[in-house]
Design a protein around this motif. Structure first.
Motif, PDB file in Angstrom:
ATOM      1  N   SER A 285       0.803  -1.228   0.000  1.00  0.00           N
ATOM      2  CA  SER A 285       0.000   0.000   0.000  1.00  0.00           C
ATOM      3  C   SER A 285       0.831   1.271   0.000  1.00  0.00           C
ATOM      4  CB  SER A 285      -0.936   0.018   1.214  1.00  0.00           C
ATOM      5  OG  SER A 285      -0.194   0.113   2.422  1.00  0.00           O
ATOM      6  N   LYS A 286       2.126   1.152   0.309  1.00  0.00           N
ATOM      7  CA  LYS A 286       2.963   2.348   0.396  1.00  0.00           C
ATOM      8  C   LYS A 286       4.278   2.132  -0.336  1.00  0.00           C
ATOM      9  CE  LYS A 286       1.042   4.058   4.764  1.00  0.00           C
ATOM     10  NZ  LYS A 286      -0.046   3.054   4.831  1.00  0.00           N
ATOM     11  N   ILE A 287       4.766   3.200  -0.934  1.00  0.00           N
ATOM     12  CA  ILE A 287       6.025   3.162  -1.677  1.00  0.00           C
ATOM     13  C   ILE A 287       6.993   4.173  -1.076  1.00  0.00           C
ATOM     14  CG2 ILE A 287       7.064   3.155  -3.977  1.00  0.00           C
ATOM     15  CD1 ILE A 287       4.253   3.396  -5.137  1.00  0.00           C
TER      16      ILE A 287
ATOM     17  N   ALA B 193      12.597  11.604  -4.507  1.00  0.00           N
ATOM     18  CA  ALA B 193      12.140  12.649  -5.414  1.00  0.00           C
ATOM     19  C   ALA B 193      12.824  13.964  -5.065  1.00  0.00           C
ATOM     20  CB  ALA B 193      10.624  12.803  -5.356  1.00  0.00           C
ATOM     21  N   SER B 194      12.831  14.903  -6.006  1.00  0.00           N
ATOM     22  CA  SER B 194      13.504  16.188  -5.778  1.00  0.00           C
ATOM     23  C   SER B 194      12.670  17.360  -6.292  1.00  0.00           C
ATOM     24  CB  SER B 194      14.873  16.189  -6.444  1.00  0.00           C
ATOM     25  OG  SER B 194      14.749  15.840  -7.817  1.00  0.00           O
TER      26      SER B 194
ATOM     27  N   ASP C   1      15.112  13.958  -1.687  1.00  0.00           N
ATOM     28  CA  ASP C   1      14.616  13.572  -0.371  1.00  0.00           C
ATOM     29  C   ASP C   1      13.779  12.313  -0.491  1.00  0.00           C
ATOM     30  OD1 ASP C   1      15.398  15.342   1.865  1.00  0.00           O
ATOM     31  OD2 ASP C   1      14.525  16.912   0.607  1.00  0.00           O
ATOM     32  N   ILE C   2      13.457  11.720   0.671  1.00  0.00           N
ATOM     33  CA  ILE C   2      12.665  10.499   0.727  1.00  0.00           C
ATOM     34  C   ILE C   2      11.208  10.852   1.012  1.00  0.00           C
ATOM     35  CG2 ILE C   2      12.410   8.232   1.795  1.00  0.00           C
ATOM     36  CD1 ILE C   2      15.097   8.686   0.349  1.00  0.00           C
ATOM     37  N   TYR C   3      10.308  10.265   0.245  1.00  0.00           N
ATOM     38  CA  TYR C   3       8.870  10.463   0.420  1.00  0.00           C
ATOM     39  C   TYR C   3       8.187   9.114   0.606  1.00  0.00           C
ATOM     40  CZ  TYR C   3       9.519  15.263  -1.199  1.00  0.00           C
ATOM     41  OH  TYR C   3       9.920  16.574  -1.316  1.00  0.00           O
TER      42      TYR C   3
ATOM     43  N   LYS D 116       1.366  11.932  -0.591  1.00  0.00           N
ATOM     44  CA  LYS D 116       2.765  11.665  -0.238  1.00  0.00           C
ATOM     45  C   LYS D 116       3.143  12.429   1.021  1.00  0.00           C
ATOM     46  CE  LYS D 116       4.761  15.140  -3.419  1.00  0.00           C
ATOM     47  NZ  LYS D 116       3.538  15.581  -4.095  1.00  0.00           N
ATOM     48  N   GLN D 117       4.037  11.806   1.796  1.00  0.00           N
ATOM     49  CA  GLN D 117       4.543  12.388   3.038  1.00  0.00           C
ATOM     50  C   GLN D 117       6.056  12.493   2.933  1.00  0.00           C
ATOM     51  OE1 GLN D 117       3.831   9.894   6.446  1.00  0.00           O
ATOM     52  NE2 GLN D 117       5.109  11.122   7.817  1.00  0.00           N
ATOM     53  N   ARG D 118       6.574  13.691   3.156  1.00  0.00           N
ATOM     54  CA  ARG D 118       8.017  13.897   3.087  1.00  0.00           C
ATOM     55  C   ARG D 118       8.661  13.377   4.366  1.00  0.00           C
ATOM     56  NH1 ARG D 118      10.895  19.731   1.640  1.00  0.00           N
ATOM     57  NH2 ARG D 118      13.040  18.949   1.415  1.00  0.00           N
TER      58      ARG D 118
END
Length: 422
Positions: free
Chosen positions: A248-250, A254-255, A261-263, A272-274
Motif C-alpha cells: 500500500s505504500k512506496i 524525489a527532488s 529527499d525520501i517520500y 505523499k509524506q516527506r
C-alpha cells in the motif's frame, strides 16, 4: 539538475570487477549425491542438454546437493543400475526425457530414484508453451527435487527478475528474465527507462522511472496487459526504491525542491509524506523493522553513508562506521546489506563489496571480496542476495546464498545492467 543527476550516479556507480569465474566461498560437506541424466532413448538431446545444464546449476546454487553431472544414461522407462549407483555413493538419480507437444510447446518428463531405498520416488511432467522459456521449466524440476529432500525452499528460482539495461546514451530498456539470465524478454523500450521495481510478490505489475516531456515520471505498468498509469512526477529525479509488505505504500526518492529527499507515497489515498528534509541528498530508502523505520543513503557526512530513521520522528541515526562510500542498501526484517567502496587491494584495484549488518547489534559480515558489487536485493525469504556485478566492463547478475557461504555469477549477453529487482 545536472549536479543532482551526477551525484545520484555517484551513489549508484557501476564500475569494473576482476573475476569472471563462478565464486564458491566454502564447500558444504555430507550433501546427498545426485546424478542428473538425459534418457538414453530421448529424441531431443540438444534441447535436453540445455534443460539439464540449468537443473544442474540450480541444484548447485541451492547448496543442498552434491551434483554429479556426467553419468551413463538409462532408457526413460527402465530402471538405472541401482547397484552401480549405490557402489559409487550416489543417493538420487534424476532421469529426464522430453515430448514436443506441437505449436512450440514442450513437456519434460522426469523420474527421480532414491538409490538408498531402491524406489522410484517421483514421476512428474513439466510443460511450457514456449520452448524459449525452458529455464523456468528447469527451475521447477529442480524445485520439485529439492522438495522431495524436504530441504529449505528454493521457490525463488521460479520468480522473474526485472532489470534495466543501458543500450546507448539516454537509452535504457527494461527486461524480465530468470535469475540466471538464460531467459530474457524486453518489456519496455524507447528512451531512458530505469530503476524497475516489482509492485508486490505476485509480480503482475512493476514501477519504473521514465522521462515524459523531459520530466522524470514514476510509472506503474501491468506486465500482462501493458496498461500504464502515472504515480508521481518530479523535476530532477524520481525513483521507487521499496514497497511496504502490504503493497500500500512506496518509498520514493524525489527532488521537487531541487534536492533529493525520501517520500512515503500512499497508493490508496494517492498522497505523499516527506520523510527527510536534509538540504543535501537522501536517496534509496528501504523499509526495515516491520516497516516502522527506513534505511537510506545520505551525504550528510560529505560522502554517501547509510542512515536509519523512524517514520514519524525527526532524528536520524548513522548505522555504518567504516568506509567513505557506502550506498545501494537492501533490507530484510532488521538486517541490511549495503555496498561499500573499499580501499585498493594488492592489485591496486578499488572494489565495491557487499556487507551484511543488523540494526539490532554490532554484527558485521563481508559478503564479497573482489570486483564491483552493487544494487543488492534480498530474496523474499531473506536467505539469498541478488546483486549486480561488473567484470571488465561486462554486467553479471550475482547470487549470494547467505546460509551456505556460496556465491555465483551469471553474465548478461549485451549492454550494462543499470538496476535490478526480484
Amino acid at each position: 539538475m545536472k549536479k543532482l543527476i551526477i551525484l545520484l550516479l555517484c551513489f549508484f556507480n557501476l564500475a569494473f570487477a576482476v573475476d569472471a569465474k563462478l565464486e564458491i566461498v566454502k564447500k558444504s560437506q555430507n550433501l546427498p549425491k545426485i546424478v542428473v541424466a538425459i534418457a538414453k532413448n530421448s529424441k531431443d538431446i540438444n534441447f535436453l542438454k540445455k534443460v539439464k545444464k540449468v537443473i544442474v546449476n540450480d541444484l548447485k546454487v541451492s547448496g543442498h546437493f552434491n551434483v554429479e553431472a556426467t553419468y551413463v544414461s538409462t532408457n526413460f522407462n527402465s530402471k538405472p543400475d541401482l547397484y552401480i549407483l549405490q557402489k559409487n555413493n550416489v543417493d538420487l538419480y534424476l532421469n529426464i526425457d522430453s515430448i514436443n507437444t506441437g505449436f512450440g510447446g514442450i513437456t519434460v518428463n522426469t523420474k527421480l530414484y532414491d538409490i538408498n531405498s531402491k524406489q522410484l520416488v517421483q514421476n512428474k511432467s513439466f510443460s511450457t508453451k514456449y520452448e524459449k522459456r525452458y529455464p523456468f521449466l528447469s527451475h521447477r524440476i529442480a524445485i520439485a527435487v529439492n522438495k522431495y529432500l524436504k530441504a529449505p525452499s528454493i521457490d525463488w528460482m521460479d520468480k522473474f527478475v526485472i532489470f534495466s539495461v543501458y543500450k546507448d546514451s539516454k537509452k535504457a530498456d527494461i527486461y524480465i528474465g530468470d535469475y540466471t539470465l538464460s531467459f530474457q524478454k524486453r518489456i519496455v523500450s524507447g528512451g531512458l527507462n530505469i530503476f524497475p521495481k516489482w509492485v508486490n510478490n505476485e509480480q503482475k505489475s512493476y514501477y519504473y522511472t521514465t522521462y515524459r516531456n523531459s520530466v522524470p515520471t514514476l510509472i506503474e505498468a501491468n506486465l500482462y496487459t501493458g496498461k500504464k498509469k502515472v504515480i508521481m512526477k518530479s523535476e530532477g529525479l524520481i525513483v521507487a526504491s521499496d514497497v511496504s509488505k502490504d503493497g500500500s505504500k512506496i518509498l520514493v526518492t524525489a527532488s521537487p525542491y531541487g534536492q533529493a529527499d525520501i517520500y512515503l507515497y500512499d497508493i490508496n489515498t494517492k498522497t505523499k509524506q516527506r520523510l527527510t528534509t536534509y538540504k543535501g541528498i537522501d536517496v534509496g530508502a528501504h523499509f526495515v523493522e516491520n516497516d516502522k523505520k527506513i534505511i537510506f543513503v545520505s551525504d550528510r557526512l560529505n560522502h554517501p553513508n547509510i542512515f536509519l530513521k523512524t517514520i514519524g520522528q525527526r532524528g536520524v541515526q548513522r548505522v555504518v562506521y567504516h568506509g567513505n562510500n557506502n550506498s545501494s542498501a537492501t533490507t530484510y526484517k532488521n538486517y541490511v546489506v549495503y555496498s561499500s567502496r573499499d580501499k585498493a587491494n594488492e592489485f591496486g584495484i578499488r572494489t565495491f563489496n557487499l556487507y551484511l549488518i543488523s540494526t539490532k547489534s554490532d554484527f558485521l559480515r563481508r559478503l564479497t571480496s573482489t570486483g564491483v558489487n552493487q544494487f543488492p536485493k534480498f530474496s523474499a525469504d531473506g536467505e539469498s542476495i541478488l546483486h549486480i556485478k561488473n567484470i571488465n566492463g561486462r554486467s553479471y547478475v550475482g547470487i549470494i546464498r547467505l546460509n551456505y557461504n556460496k556465491s555465483f555469477t551469471f553474465p548478461l549477453s549485451g549492454g550494462k545492467i543499470q538496476s535490478i529487482d526480484w
